[in-house]
Design a protein around this motif. Structure first.
Motif, PDB file in Angstrom:
ATOM      1  N   ALA A  77      29.936 -15.547  28.007  1.00  0.00           N
ATOM      2  CA  ALA A  77      29.497 -14.349  28.735  1.00  0.00           C
ATOM      3  C   ALA A  77      29.062 -13.247  27.775  1.00  0.00           C
ATOM      4  O   ALA A  77      28.051 -12.568  28.005  1.00  0.00           O
ATOM      5  N   ARG A  78      29.808 -13.051  26.696  1.00  0.00           N
ATOM      6  CA  ARG A  78      29.452 -12.014  25.728  1.00  0.00           C
ATOM      7  C   ARG A  78      28.120 -12.316  25.057  1.00  0.00           C
ATOM      8  O   ARG A  78      27.331 -11.408  24.775  1.00  0.00           O
ATOM      9  N   TYR A  98      25.589 -13.954  26.416  1.00  0.00           N
ATOM     10  CA  TYR A  98      24.545 -13.621  27.374  1.00  0.00           C
ATOM     11  C   TYR A  98      24.333 -12.110  27.443  1.00  0.00           C
ATOM     12  O   TYR A  98      23.186 -11.632  27.549  1.00  0.00           O
ATOM     13  N   LYS A  99      25.414 -11.371  27.360  1.00  0.00           N
ATOM     14  CA  LYS A  99      25.316  -9.909  27.411  1.00  0.00           C
ATOM     15  C   LYS A  99      24.508  -9.374  26.240  1.00  0.00           C
ATOM     16  O   LYS A  99      23.672  -8.467  26.394  1.00  0.00           O
ATOM     17  N   MET A 133      20.820  -9.911  26.760  1.00  0.00           N
ATOM     18  CA  MET A 133      20.240  -9.009  27.757  1.00  0.00           C
ATOM     19  C   MET A 133      20.183  -7.568  27.263  1.00  0.00           C
ATOM     20  O   MET A 133      19.178  -6.887  27.459  1.00  0.00           O
ATOM     21  N   GLU A 134      21.245  -7.117  26.597  1.00  0.00           N
ATOM     22  CA  GLU A 134      21.293  -5.713  26.202  1.00  0.00           C
ATOM     23  C   GLU A 134      20.513  -5.442  24.924  1.00  0.00           C
ATOM     24  O   GLU A 134      19.819  -4.429  24.812  1.00  0.00           O
ATOM     25  N   GLN A 181      18.486 -11.954  33.464  1.00  0.00           N
ATOM     26  CA  GLN A 181      19.334 -13.112  33.745  1.00  0.00           C
ATOM     27  C   GLN A 181      18.505 -14.375  33.937  1.00  0.00           C
ATOM     28  O   GLN A 181      18.910 -15.467  33.518  1.00  0.00           O
ATOM     29  N   MET A 239      28.953 -13.530  33.627  1.00  0.00           N
ATOM     30  CA  MET A 239      28.920 -12.113  33.283  1.00  0.00           C
ATOM     31  C   MET A 239      30.008 -11.336  34.016  1.00  0.00           C
ATOM     32  O   MET A 239      30.532 -10.341  33.503  1.00  0.00           O
ATOM     33  N   LEU A 299      33.381 -10.424  32.330  1.00  0.00           N
ATOM     34  CA  LEU A 299      33.511  -9.318  31.387  1.00  0.00           C
ATOM     35  C   LEU A 299      34.034  -8.055  32.052  1.00  0.00           C
ATOM     36  O   LEU A 299      34.402  -7.099  31.355  1.00  0.00           O
TER      37      LEU A 299
END
Length: 294
Positions: free
Chosen positions: A139-140, A142-143, A146-147, A153, A171, A174
């Protein structure tokens, strides 16, 4: 997404495995990639490496294999920006750690010129394909995509060959308290368990009950629903939400086969059993008088 980016995931699980398989690595144009021997101290881990937790048992097993056979699958690296002669690991940090433990002075590497986005995507793809990341690490990662790199997504889902709903579900983890994330990282809770209690106001207490009783994901969902239904009643005191009371509620529900509420107020309170028919009430009475479930 460009053709260059779409090619990142091609065969990485086979080409960059940590299983000591002897597999020739190819470049994006299909030509064999040159393998070089580099001093192990010239390699540095990538601070953006998605995988943060490395099992010592896995490192020990891989180190034993390397002592016997050497590093059979080269480590993918790039020149370290701003530091001549140094290299940053793109894929293969576990092999690098195990090689250090095995006492190797040099390791085989393949050097590629890649930018920060490509490095991150390769790291995610490699680990996700081999299922090496725990759910929080995944999850981190993917974050970050994106960020830091402006990925949606949908774009992340395409990069890692997962569904958009999978990315969204990961996600959500988190948003859980750090204590529960730690349980997931170390395997005490699964991602399914964590999602089951995510909407509860007391997920930490529920997590402790799940771990202590070894509840399945389905049982965790029932426990969360019980807690949520109780939270809607104004007469239900805050003390009711502690782990011991929730555990007792669960035990009684399993014993009687009915919805049970414990209204505890400093050691005093009420036990409420909900029944839908006289037959259910009669069955409860028989169970209580017998002292054990039939």
């Amino acid at each position: 997404m460009s053709e260059k980016q779409r090619g990142l995931g091609r065969g990485l699980s086979a080409l960059l495995s940590d299983n000591q398989g002897s597999v020739p690595i190819a470049t994006n144009d299909g030509k064999p990639a040159a393998t070089l021997e580099k001093p192990i101290e010239l390699l540095q881990p990538n601070p953006d490496q998605p995988r943060r937790f490395f099992s010592e048992a896995e490192i020990d097993d891989l180190s034993a294999s390397i002592k016997e056979k050497g590093v059979l699958s080269p480590i993918l690296v790039r020149p370290l920006p701003g530091q001549a002669g140094q290299f940053q690991i793109i894929a293969g940090e576990r092999r690098w750690r195990a090689a250090q433990k095995a006492g190797l002075k040099t390791v085989p590497v393949i050097v590629r010129e890649l930018d920060d986005l490509e490095v991150l995507e390769i790291g995610i793809i490699e680990n996700v394909q081999r299922e090496d990341l725990n759910p929080i690490e995944e999850a981190r990662a993917y974050k970050v995509l994106m960020e830091r790199f402006g990925r949606t997504q949908d774009a992340v889902a395409q990069v890692v060959s997962k569904s958009r709903s999978h990315i969204a579900n990961m996600m959500r983890l988190l948003g859980l308290p750090e204590g529960i994330q730690d349980h997931v990282i170390h395997g005490r809770l699964s991602a399914g368990h964590a999602r089951a209690i995510a909407t509860a106001s007391n997920p930490e207490a529920l997590a402790e009950v799940i771990i202590q009783k070894g509840l399945s994901v389905r049982q965790a969902e029932m426990l969360a629903r019980t807690a949520l239904s109780g939270e809607t009643k104004p007469a239900r005191p805050k003390a009711q939400t502690n782990a011991d009371v929730l555990s007792l509620e669960q035990d009684l529900q399993e014993l009687l086969g009915l919805n049970v509420k414990l209204d505890d107020k400093g050691g005093k309170g009420e036990v409420r059993i909900a029944y839908a028919s006289l037959e259910q009430l009669d069955d409860v009475c028989r169970r209580l008088m017998a002292g054990s479930p039939r």
